[in-house]
Write an enzyme that holds these catalytic residues in place. Structure first.
Site, PDB file in Angstrom:
ATOM      1  N   ARG A 162       0.890  -0.982  -0.290  1.00 16.52           N
ATOM      2  CA  ARG A 162       0.113   0.023   0.128  1.00 16.52           C
ATOM      3  C   ARG A 162       0.899   1.233   0.325  1.00 16.52           C
ATOM      4  NH1 ARG A 162      -2.148  -3.663   3.817  1.00 16.52           N
ATOM      5  NH2 ARG A 162      -4.001  -4.422   3.077  1.00 16.52           N
ATOM      6  N   LYS A 187      -2.877  -3.101   7.283  1.00 18.97           N
ATOM      7  CA  LYS A 187      -3.836  -2.324   8.426  1.00 18.97           C
ATOM      8  C   LYS A 187      -3.704  -2.840   9.571  1.00 18.97           C
ATOM      9  CE  LYS A 187      -6.649  -0.473   4.711  1.00 18.97           C
ATOM     10  NZ  LYS A 187      -8.398  -1.026   3.894  1.00 18.97           N
ATOM     11  N   HIS A 259      -2.533   2.735  -5.841  1.00 16.01           N
ATOM     12  CA  HIS A 259      -3.411   1.805  -5.571  1.00 16.01           C
ATOM     13  C   HIS A 259      -3.328   0.687  -6.733  1.00 16.01           C
ATOM     14  CE1 HIS A 259      -5.327  -0.500  -2.164  1.00 16.01           C
ATOM     15  NE2 HIS A 259      -6.260  -0.742  -2.333  1.00 16.01           N
ATOM     16  N   ARG A 262      -0.774  -1.831  -7.142  1.00 13.06           N
ATOM     17  CA  ARG A 262      -0.867  -2.899  -5.667  1.00 13.06           C
ATOM     18  C   ARG A 262      -1.905  -3.704  -6.737  1.00 13.06           C
ATOM     19  NH1 ARG A 262      -1.465  -4.096  -0.774  1.00 13.06           N
ATOM     20  NH2 ARG A 262      -3.538  -4.664  -0.213  1.00 13.06           N
ATOM     21  N   HIS A 285      -4.465  -8.960   2.534  1.00 11.44           N
ATOM     22  CA  HIS A 285      -6.095  -8.820   3.291  1.00 11.44           C
ATOM     23  C   HIS A 285      -6.466  -9.944   4.172  1.00 11.44           C
ATOM     24  CE1 HIS A 285      -6.683  -8.217  -1.632  1.00 11.44           C
ATOM     25  NE2 HIS A 285      -5.956  -6.782  -1.097  1.00 11.44           N
ATOM     26  N   TYR A 294     -10.150  -9.660  -7.790  1.00 12.58           N
ATOM     27  CA  TYR A 294      -8.806  -9.967  -9.103  1.00 12.58           C
ATOM     28  C   TYR A 294      -9.381 -11.172 -10.493  1.00 12.58           C
ATOM     29  CZ  TYR A 294      -6.816  -6.734  -5.790  1.00 12.58           C
ATOM     30  OH  TYR A 294      -5.705  -5.814  -4.977  1.00 12.58           O
TER      31      TYR A 294
END
Length: 332
Positions: A162, A187, A259, A262, A285, A294
């Site tokens: 990120r 995150k 992004h 990414r 994730h 995706y």
């Protein structure tokens, strides 16, 4: 009866007690929440003609907050996704207020009943391999800034980090020996290590050598040696994309953001046959459902599925115009 100015102490308590002390929220989360309340306080001051420090929670009821959210969309051109993010910040505050200010229970319950706005889930954007090569090849590596941007964008495309993870990297977070990898905190304060490909290792070795070894120094510093801002990365990326469009016209049809790089890393893994669960681990994730986007965007995968299906044999119909009288009667 004059409203009690209880919004300001509740708001300050929410940030200091709930977010910072109890939840230990990240600086990014705190900054995002603070921006929401700055916008709300400014809007309330204009609409209610009351200084933010004198606002009462009773004044900030469901109709007022609904009008505020509409204001963000119409006057500030916020998308439905941004509107929902602002609403999520407000809901977190009102959940906290329900415990600290039970006398406002009726107002709070009606605010918490404000629904999120439904939004269109678009396919994720990503770059193809020729577009990535054109982007990296467009960077002038004869300058210090060019070499930094080349190393940064190469790491972004290969690792899928990120933007905040990239700009927060320090030299100590990179191990360039056998089994090279980069370590970051993503995150939810989750640490993860991402392997580095040999070409990326070579570029980073040359870059760190140029900077001089300094474990505490940023891997991709600003020209003053501090942390590179997100805006600076986006500006640099936009500049290099504009240059690369001359050699790769398809880039002109795409909105390329950090992004998107990414997403590009994720699509490279998916098209190489990597399992969805491993891609989720690679990108950090929380859920496999996040990686589903995706699969939705991979047109080549869908073509492969089509090739395995026997198509329905059929012939095109022959056009026969309607009778003139029937056409006339239909037109009446």
């Amino acid at each position: 009866m004059k409203p009690v100015p209880d919004f300001s102490p509740l708001c300050q308590s929410f940030f200091s007690k709930r977010l910072i002390t109890q939840r230990r929220a990240s600086p990014h989360t705190i900054a995002a929440y603070a921006q929401t309340f700055r916008l709300l306080a400014t809007y309330a001051q204009k609409q209610l003609r009351t200084p933010p420090a004198q606002l009462s929670l009773a004044q900030l009821d469901a109709p007022f907050l609904a009008a505020f959210l509409d204001h963000l969309e119409t006057n500030r051109s916020n998308s439905a996704r941004s509107r929902n993010a602002r609403l999520a910040s407000l809901r977190a505050f009102y959940h906290y207020a329900a415990l600290e200010a039970p006398q406002h229970a009726g107002v709070i319950q009606r605010v918490l009943a404000i629904p999120y706005k439904r939004l269109t889930r678009r396919l994720v954007g990503y770059l193809t391999r020729p577009e990535v090569e054109a982007l990296l090849g467009s960077i002038d590596k004869t300058t210090w800034v060019g070499r930094r941007n080349h190393a940064l964008l190469l790491v972004a495309v290969q690792t899928g980090l990120r933007l905040s993870e990239l700009t927060g990297l320090r030299q100590k977070d990179v191990m360039l020996g056998p089994g090279a990898y980069v370590r970051c905190e993503g995150k939810g304060r989750k640490e993860r290590c991402t392997p580095l490909a040999k070409p990326t290792v070579g570029v980073l070795k040359a870059w760190i050598k140029e900077q001089g070894a300094d474990d505490s120094g940023f891997l991709f510093p600003s020209s003053r040696g501090g942390r590179l801002s997100g805006d600076a990365v986006q500006h640099a990326l936009a500049t290099h994309v504009a240059t690369a469009r001359h050699k790769c016209p398809s880039l002109g049809k795409k909105r390329v953001t950090p992004h998107v790089l990414r997403h590009t890393a994720a699509m490279e893994l998916l098209q190489a046959g990597v399992d969805r669960a491993l891609i989720a681990i690679w990108l950090g994730h929380e859920s496999l459902d996040t990686t589903q986007v995706y699969l939705d965007a991979d047109l080549e995968l869908k073509r492969t599925v089509l090739d395995r299906v026997t198509p329905i044999q059929n012939r095109p119909g022959r056009y026969r115009p309607d009778d003139k009288l029937l056409n006339y009667l239909k037109s009446l």
